[in-house]
Scaffold this motif. Structure first.
Motif, PDB file in Angstrom:
ATOM      1  N   ALA A  79       6.628   7.964   4.958  1.00  0.00           N
ATOM      2  CA  ALA A  79       6.380   6.637   5.193  1.00  0.00           C
ATOM      3  C   ALA A  79       6.180   5.226   4.409  1.00  0.00           C
ATOM      4  CB  ALA A  79       5.714   6.459   6.766  1.00  0.00           C
ATOM      5  N   GLU A  80       6.402   4.201   4.810  1.00  0.00           N
ATOM      6  CA  GLU A  80       6.121   2.882   4.652  1.00  0.00           C
ATOM      7  C   GLU A  80       5.176   1.918   5.675  1.00  0.00           C
ATOM      8  OE1 GLU A  80       9.864   1.093   3.048  1.00  0.00           O
ATOM      9  OE2 GLU A  80      10.846   2.650   1.818  1.00  0.00           O
ATOM     10  N   HIS A  81       4.335   1.543   5.051  1.00  0.00           N
ATOM     11  CA  HIS A  81       3.285   0.960   5.638  1.00  0.00           C
ATOM     12  C   HIS A  81       3.643  -0.554   4.731  1.00  0.00           C
ATOM     13  CE1 HIS A  81       2.029   4.717   7.320  1.00  0.00           C
ATOM     14  NE2 HIS A  81       2.363   4.528   5.980  1.00  0.00           N
ATOM     15  N   GLU A  82       2.687  -1.105   6.451  1.00  0.00           N
ATOM     16  CA  GLU A  82       2.982  -2.728   5.747  1.00  0.00           C
ATOM     17  C   GLU A  82       1.624  -3.221   5.559  1.00  0.00           C
ATOM     18  OE1 GLU A  82       5.780  -5.209   7.548  1.00  0.00           O
ATOM     19  OE2 GLU A  82       7.402  -4.528   6.128  1.00  0.00           O
TER      20      GLU A  82
ATOM     21  N   ASP B 266       3.343   8.446   1.149  1.00  0.00           N
ATOM     22  CA  ASP B 266       3.634   7.319   1.387  1.00  0.00           C
ATOM     23  C   ASP B 266       3.961   5.857   0.733  1.00  0.00           C
ATOM     24  OD1 ASP B 266       4.006   8.896   3.651  1.00  0.00           O
ATOM     25  OD2 ASP B 266       2.692   7.926   5.520  1.00  0.00           O
ATOM     26  N   THR B 267       4.383   5.003   0.921  1.00  0.00           N
ATOM     27  CA  THR B 267       4.340   3.675   0.109  1.00  0.00           C
ATOM     28  C   THR B 267       3.629   2.670   1.412  1.00  0.00           C
ATOM     29  OG1 THR B 267       6.449   4.910  -1.304  1.00  0.00           O
ATOM     30  CG2 THR B 267       5.962   2.089  -0.692  1.00  0.00           C
ATOM     31  N   VAL B 268       2.698   1.280   0.997  1.00  0.00           N
ATOM     32  CA  VAL B 268       2.303   0.278   0.801  1.00  0.00           C
ATOM     33  C   VAL B 268       2.535  -0.219   0.455  1.00  0.00           C
ATOM     34  CG1 VAL B 268      -0.167  -0.563   1.377  1.00  0.00           C
ATOM     35  CG2 VAL B 268       0.517   2.101   1.406  1.00  0.00           C
ATOM     36  N   THR B 269       3.064  -1.368   0.979  1.00  0.00           N
ATOM     37  CA  THR B 269       3.553  -2.658   1.086  1.00  0.00           C
ATOM     38  C   THR B 269       2.509  -3.767   1.591  1.00  0.00           C
ATOM     39  OG1 THR B 269       5.678  -2.064   0.523  1.00  0.00           O
ATOM     40  CG2 THR B 269       5.255  -4.861   0.470  1.00  0.00           C
TER      41      THR B 269
ATOM     42  N   ARG C  46       6.027  -9.572  -1.646  1.00  0.00           N
ATOM     43  CA  ARG C  46       5.163  -8.641  -1.985  1.00  0.00           C
ATOM     44  C   ARG C  46       4.941  -7.802  -3.015  1.00  0.00           C
ATOM     45  NH1 ARG C  46       8.649  -6.503   2.725  1.00  0.00           N
ATOM     46  NH2 ARG C  46       8.462  -8.173   3.810  1.00  0.00           N
TER      47      ARG C  46
ATOM     48  N   SER D 143       4.238  -2.965  -3.960  1.00  0.00           N
ATOM     49  CA  SER D 143       4.723  -1.878  -2.898  1.00  0.00           C
ATOM     50  C   SER D 143       3.857  -1.440  -4.624  1.00  0.00           C
ATOM     51  CB  SER D 143       5.832  -1.529  -2.458  1.00  0.00           C
ATOM     52  OG  SER D 143       6.229  -2.190  -1.617  1.00  0.00           O
TER      53      SER D 143
ATOM     54  N   THR E 156       3.541   3.592  -4.101  1.00  0.00           N
ATOM     55  CA  THR E 156       3.202   4.434  -3.313  1.00  0.00           C
ATOM     56  C   THR E 156       1.832   5.778  -3.939  1.00  0.00           C
ATOM     57  OG1 THR E 156       5.686   4.254  -3.465  1.00  0.00           O
ATOM     58  CG2 THR E 156       4.349   7.125  -3.349  1.00  0.00           C
TER      59      THR E 156
END
Length: 110
Positions: free
Chosen positions: A27-30, A49-52, A81, A83, A85
């Motif tokens: 998943a991707e999160h912000e 998961d990846t955080v941005t 931004r 990012s 992972t």
């Protein structure tokens, strides 16, 4: 018997099986940066998961500095931004390089 047709069918079946065998996708999160604050300040994610981080400030640049490793992102400016992972489970504390009072934590579950 048509050997090519059987081989193609087996390959297609293996391909489809491999798509579903991987389980849940990453998943991707912000995390928003506004008024010198990471929001949310604490985020729980799954490994992979990846955080941005998104800089929502009007005039200030920020970075993400990881306390345990000393790794730091490049500075990113308003509207930009950055990012990353997270592959390993654990607690990852971070802060802003130029603004050390800004702090956050990512909790990475297996």
């Amino acid at each position: 018997m048509n050997t090519k047709r059987i081989t193609r069918g087996l390959c297609a079946g293996l391909f489809v099986t491999s798509l579903f065998a991987g389980g849940v996708q990453a998943a991707e999160h912000e995390i928003q940066i506004v008024q010198y604050t990471y929001t949310p300040a604490e985020l729980t994610i799954k490994a992979g998961d990846t955080v941005t981080w998104i800089n929502g400030e009007k005039r200030v640049s920020h970075s993400v500095f990881f306390n345990a490793t000393g790794e730091e992102s490049e500075r990113f400016f308003p509207g930009e931004r950055w990012s990353r992972t997270f592959d390993q489970p654990g607690r990852v504390e971070y802060r802003c390089g130029p603004h050390p009072e800004m702090r956050g934590v990512i909790i990475v579950e297996p």
